[in-house]
Structures are given as C-alpha cells and as structure tokens.
Design a protein around this motif. Structure first.
Motif, PDB file in Angstrom:
ATOM      1  N   THR A 164       0.737  -0.884  -0.088  1.00 42.41           N
ATOM      2  CA  THR A 164       0.021   0.248   0.310  1.00 42.41           C
ATOM      3  C   THR A 164       0.718   1.064   0.014  1.00 42.41           C
ATOM      4  N   SER A 165       1.805   1.440   0.126  1.00 43.08           N
ATOM      5  CA  SER A 165       2.426   1.916  -0.470  1.00 43.08           C
ATOM      6  C   SER A 165       3.039   3.156  -1.608  1.00 43.08           C
ATOM      7  N   PRO A 166       2.095   4.860  -1.568  1.00 42.39           N
ATOM      8  CA  PRO A 166       2.580   5.038  -2.852  1.00 42.39           C
ATOM      9  C   PRO A 166       3.637   5.561  -3.289  1.00 42.39           C
ATOM     10  N   THR A 167       4.974   5.048  -3.081  1.00 45.90           N
ATOM     11  CA  THR A 167       5.680   5.699  -3.726  1.00 45.90           C
ATOM     12  C   THR A 167       7.299   3.891  -3.909  1.00 45.90           C
ATOM     13  N   ALA A 168       7.166   4.462  -5.090  1.00 45.78           N
ATOM     14  CA  ALA A 168       8.278   3.041  -5.535  1.00 45.78           C
ATOM     15  C   ALA A 168       9.628   2.991  -4.274  1.00 45.78           C
ATOM     16  N   SER A 169      10.006   4.138  -4.008  1.00 49.69           N
ATOM     17  CA  SER A 169      11.131   4.242  -3.775  1.00 49.69           C
ATOM     18  C   SER A 169      11.123   4.108  -1.832  1.00 49.69           C
ATOM     19  N   GLY A 170       9.801   4.022  -1.468  1.00 48.44           N
ATOM     20  CA  GLY A 170       9.195   3.475  -0.135  1.00 48.44           C
ATOM     21  C   GLY A 170       8.862   2.347   0.110  1.00 48.44           C
ATOM     22  N   ARG A 171       8.660   1.330  -1.075  1.00 44.86           N
ATOM     23  CA  ARG A 171       8.434  -0.292  -1.452  1.00 44.86           C
ATOM     24  C   ARG A 171       9.573  -0.560  -1.095  1.00 44.86           C
ATOM     25  N   ARG A 172      10.686   0.059  -1.926  1.00 46.75           N
ATOM     26  CA  ARG A 172      12.094  -0.446  -2.230  1.00 46.75           C
ATOM     27  C   ARG A 172      12.894  -0.755  -0.425  1.00 46.75           C
ATOM     28  N   LYS A 173      12.852   0.477  -0.090  1.00 48.52           N
ATOM     29  CA  LYS A 173      13.186   0.562   1.363  1.00 48.52           C
ATOM     30  C   LYS A 173      12.781  -0.438   2.511  1.00 48.52           C
ATOM     31  N   ALA A 174      11.071  -0.115   2.610  1.00 49.15           N
ATOM     32  CA  ALA A 174      10.845  -1.326   3.465  1.00 49.15           C
ATOM     33  C   ALA A 174      11.081  -2.800   2.978  1.00 49.15           C
ATOM     34  N   PHE A 175      10.916  -3.534   2.000  1.00 52.63           N
ATOM     35  CA  PHE A 175      11.868  -4.545   1.188  1.00 52.63           C
ATOM     36  C   PHE A 175      13.172  -4.327   2.019  1.00 52.63           C
ATOM     37  N   SER A 176      13.880  -3.703   1.657  1.00 46.35           N
ATOM     38  CA  SER A 176      14.937  -3.930   1.780  1.00 46.35           C
ATOM     39  C   SER A 176      15.574  -3.965   3.559  1.00 46.35           C
ATOM     40  N   MET A 177      14.884  -3.455   4.594  1.00 41.24           N
ATOM     41  CA  MET A 177      14.934  -2.786   5.931  1.00 41.24           C
ATOM     42  C   MET A 177      14.640  -4.954   6.428  1.00 41.24           C
ATOM     43  N   CYS A 178      13.658  -5.486   5.658  1.00 45.55           N
ATOM     44  CA  CYS A 178      12.859  -6.868   6.150  1.00 45.55           C
ATOM     45  C   CYS A 178      13.876  -7.876   5.381  1.00 45.55           C
ATOM     46  N   ALA A 179      14.393  -8.085   4.684  1.00 44.90           N
ATOM     47  CA  ALA A 179      14.552  -8.728   3.025  1.00 44.90           C
ATOM     48  C   ALA A 179      15.521 -10.433   4.009  1.00 44.90           C
ATOM     49  N   SER A 180      16.916  -9.239   4.821  1.00 45.37           N
ATOM     50  CA  SER A 180      17.862 -10.306   5.017  1.00 45.37           C
ATOM     51  C   SER A 180      16.790 -11.091   6.245  1.00 45.37           C
ATOM     52  N   HIS A 181      16.762 -10.606   7.320  1.00 50.45           N
ATOM     53  CA  HIS A 181      16.001 -11.560   8.183  1.00 50.45           C
ATOM     54  C   HIS A 181      15.327 -11.598   7.276  1.00 50.45           C
ATOM     55  N   PHE A 182      14.435 -11.857   6.618  1.00 55.01           N
ATOM     56  CA  PHE A 182      13.238 -13.181   5.632  1.00 55.01           C
ATOM     57  C   PHE A 182      13.891 -14.309   5.398  1.00 55.01           C
ATOM     58  N   THR A 183      15.409 -14.320   4.558  1.00 55.06           N
ATOM     59  CA  THR A 183      16.402 -15.098   3.869  1.00 55.06           C
ATOM     60  C   THR A 183      16.325 -16.491   5.112  1.00 55.06           C
ATOM     61  N   PHE A 184      17.182 -14.961   6.261  1.00 53.70           N
ATOM     62  CA  PHE A 184      17.901 -16.083   7.500  1.00 53.70           C
ATOM     63  C   PHE A 184      16.680 -17.121   8.244  1.00 53.70           C
ATOM     64  N   VAL A 185      15.367 -16.640   8.555  1.00 50.68           N
ATOM     65  CA  VAL A 185      14.261 -16.459   8.840  1.00 50.68           C
ATOM     66  C   VAL A 185      13.346 -18.564   8.066  1.00 50.68           C
ATOM     67  N   VAL A 186      13.463 -18.294   6.856  1.00 51.73           N
ATOM     68  CA  VAL A 186      13.371 -19.217   5.752  1.00 51.73           C
ATOM     69  C   VAL A 186      14.262 -20.875   6.058  1.00 51.73           C
ATOM     70  N   ILE A 187      16.001 -20.143   6.178  1.00 51.65           N
ATOM     71  CA  ILE A 187      16.909 -21.391   5.638  1.00 51.65           C
ATOM     72  C   ILE A 187      16.803 -21.868   7.412  1.00 51.65           C
ATOM     73  N   GLY A 188      16.641 -20.742   8.464  1.00 56.31           N
ATOM     74  CA  GLY A 188      16.773 -21.486   9.705  1.00 56.31           C
ATOM     75  C   GLY A 188      15.340 -22.285   9.935  1.00 56.31           C
ATOM     76  N   TYR A 189      14.266 -21.541  10.299  1.00 57.99           N
ATOM     77  CA  TYR A 189      13.037 -22.475  10.327  1.00 57.99           C
ATOM     78  C   TYR A 189      12.652 -23.662   9.852  1.00 57.99           C
ATOM     79  N   GLY A 190      13.297 -23.694   8.217  1.00 54.61           N
ATOM     80  CA  GLY A 190      13.185 -24.908   7.588  1.00 54.61           C
ATOM     81  C   GLY A 190      14.130 -25.628   7.158  1.00 54.61           C
ATOM     82  N   SER A 191      14.942 -25.286   7.688  1.00 55.31           N
ATOM     83  CA  SER A 191      16.010 -26.774   8.175  1.00 55.31           C
ATOM     84  C   SER A 191      15.234 -27.540   9.806  1.00 55.31           C
ATOM     85  N   CYS A 192      14.703 -26.149  10.771  1.00 55.81           N
ATOM     86  CA  CYS A 192      15.057 -26.904  11.856  1.00 55.81           C
ATOM     87  C   CYS A 192      13.504 -27.614  12.186  1.00 55.81           C
TER      88      CYS A 192
END
Length: 298
Positions: free
Chosen positions: A227-255
């Motif tokens: 729902t972010s009105p700007t593309a830059s806002g969406r990219r910034k929000a995504f970059s803030m969470c991408a690393s943690h989300f990737t680690f969650v998928v790998i960590g929880y998936g294997s466990c």
C-alpha cells in the motif's frame, strides 16, 4: 540437573562413513566453513560494537544472533572435526554428551526466540516508524534479549533430563557426529513413546511459538509495502526486512525437518544431513545474508 539411570558411562560417535582419505577431505572442507563462520560472525559483532551508526535495535539483535550462531557451531563442529581425524570411533563421556545436547538445544531455542523478536522489530520499523524509537528503546531491547537467553536455557532443562533418565542398554554407539537426542532414544531399552510425544509437542510449541509472531509481523509488513504510494518507499521497506526474512526461511525450514517430527528415532543419515544444514550452512550464511545487502555495513 539429573539423576542418571543409564547403564553406560560413555558413548561412541560413529560419525561419517567412508575411507580415511574422505574423512581428511571432509575435515578440510568443514574446517574452512567453521573458520569462515567464526571470523564472519566475529566481524559483525565487532563492527556493531565500534560503529555508532549501528547502535540501533536491529543491529543489537543481530550481534546477539551472530554470537548464538558462533556458539551453536562451536558446540558441535570441533567435536565433529576431531572425530574426522581419529582412525576409529570417537568416545564421549556421559557428562560431555549431556552438556553438548543441552547447550545445542538451549542455544537453538534462544535463537528461535530472538528471531521472533527481530521480526516484531522489523514490523514496528516498517508499520509504525514514528513510534519506533519509543517502542524499541534500549530497556525493551535488553529485556527481550535477556528473556530470550533465559527462556532458551530454562526450556531445555526438562527435555535433556528426560532423555538421560532412560536406560541405554542396547549399545553405546551413536550413529551421528554429535550426541543427537533421536539416536540416544534409539539406544534405550525403555518405552520412550510418551516422552517422544511430549518432546515433539514441546518442539512444536517452541518453533511455532516463535514463528507465529514472525508470520503475523511479515503479513502486516507485506500489506504496508503493497500500500506504499511510492516505489522508493516500497524498496526501502523491503530492504529493511529482506535479510531477516531470508535467514528465517533457511533457519526455520531446516529445523522443521529435524525437530518437528512425531518420531525422534528416524533415519540417521537424514538426521546427519539436516544437522549439517543447521550446524554448518546456516551459521556460515549468516554474515553474508546480513551484510552483502546492507549499505551501512559496506
């Protein structure tokens, strides 16, 4: 911590099958991975401590996550490396086996709790940025970290105690490279069905209990990003969470493959492969996941 009823005083770790030449190759590979893991996570901790720009809740949690990754891999990998150098089976005392299993499970549980807290932190940063500093103040962050460590250690006292209350009379050979709970239960002459079921429920509670806040947080984060009105806002929000989300998928998936299963005494080779993912691959990837896409670290 326990009143031991076991008939054995030491266990033999079967480790990896194959020739001595193969063991030497595996030793070189795993030693390289372990060295990179320790150095990479140490660099993360040092940079976060010395750089004032990284004195924020997200990096405070990341420093503790890196410490947990180093400790987890250091509980298992040195034992595995030593076993690869020995010509025969590696022997481990009963006390060492208890300590190894307890630390491994306690550190893993602490990491799950911390990952859940990091997901909530990302939710506040993306969905409620104006109140972020007020909500995620230093007192809150310290309390969350202390609570995660305490919960991780206290929650594994009974499971480890229950595991070693059984009588191990079938053999003292564990078909693994560390004191795996499933292999320990396999050696018991007692009826372990009820205990295995309780351990299964506890594993579900711990993993799903920390995964729940993560799922809710990322559902809200994705809704906010869309729902972010700007593309830059969406990219910034995504970059803030991408690393943690990737680690969650790998960590929880294997466990999930290793711990959340009705039968603890499943195939040893399957257990070894998934254990390698948890003990070797995930800690190795942690420094790369959280730094390669991070401008502040660069």
């Amino acid at each position: 911590m326990m009143s031991n009823h076991s008939s054995v005083t030491e266990f033999c770790l079967l480790g990896f099958l194959g020739s001595q030449e193969l063991h030497h190759i595996l030793f070189a590979v795993f030693f390289l991975f372990y060295s990179v893991t320790v150095m990479g996570n140490t660099v993360i901790i040092v940079i976060i401590c010395v750089d004032k720009h990284l004195h924020s809740p997200m990096y405070f949690f990341l420093a503790h996550l890196s410490a947990l990754e180093m400790l987890t891999t250091s509980v298992i990998i040195p034992v595995m490396l030593w076993g690869l150098l020995l010509p025969g089976m590696q022997t481990v005392s009963l006390a060492a086996c208890v300590t190894m299993l307890f630390l491994y499970l306690a550190l893993g549980t602490t990491e799950f709790a911390l990952l859940g807290a990091m997901a909530v932190d990302r939710y506040v940063a993306v969905c409620n940025p104006l109140r972020y500093n007020t909500i995620m103040n230093s007192r809150t962050c310290i309390s969350v970290v202390i609570g995660s460590w305490v919960f991780g250690y206290l929650s594994e006292i009974w499971p480890v105690n229950a595991t070693f209350q059984f009588t191990f009379c079938k053999s003292n050979v564990l078909d693994h490279f560390y004191c795996d709970r499933g292999q320990l239960l396999k050696l018991s002459c007692d009826d372990t069905v009820f205990t295995e079921f309780v351990l299964f429920l506890m594993a579900v509670f711990i993993i799903i209990g920390s995964l729940g806040p993560t799922i809710v947080s990322y559902t809200c984060i994705i809704s906010t990003i869309l729902t972010s009105p700007t593309a830059s806002g969406r990219r910034k929000a995504f970059s803030m969470c991408a690393s943690h989300f990737t680690f969650v998928v790998i960590g929880y998936g294997s466990c999930l493959f290793l711990f959340v299963k009705p039968k603890q005494t499943q195939a040893a080779e399957y257990n070894k492969i998934v254990s390698l993912l948890i003990c070797v691959l995930t800690p190795l990837l942690n420094p790369f996941i959280f730094t390669l896409r991070n401008d502040k670290f660069k």
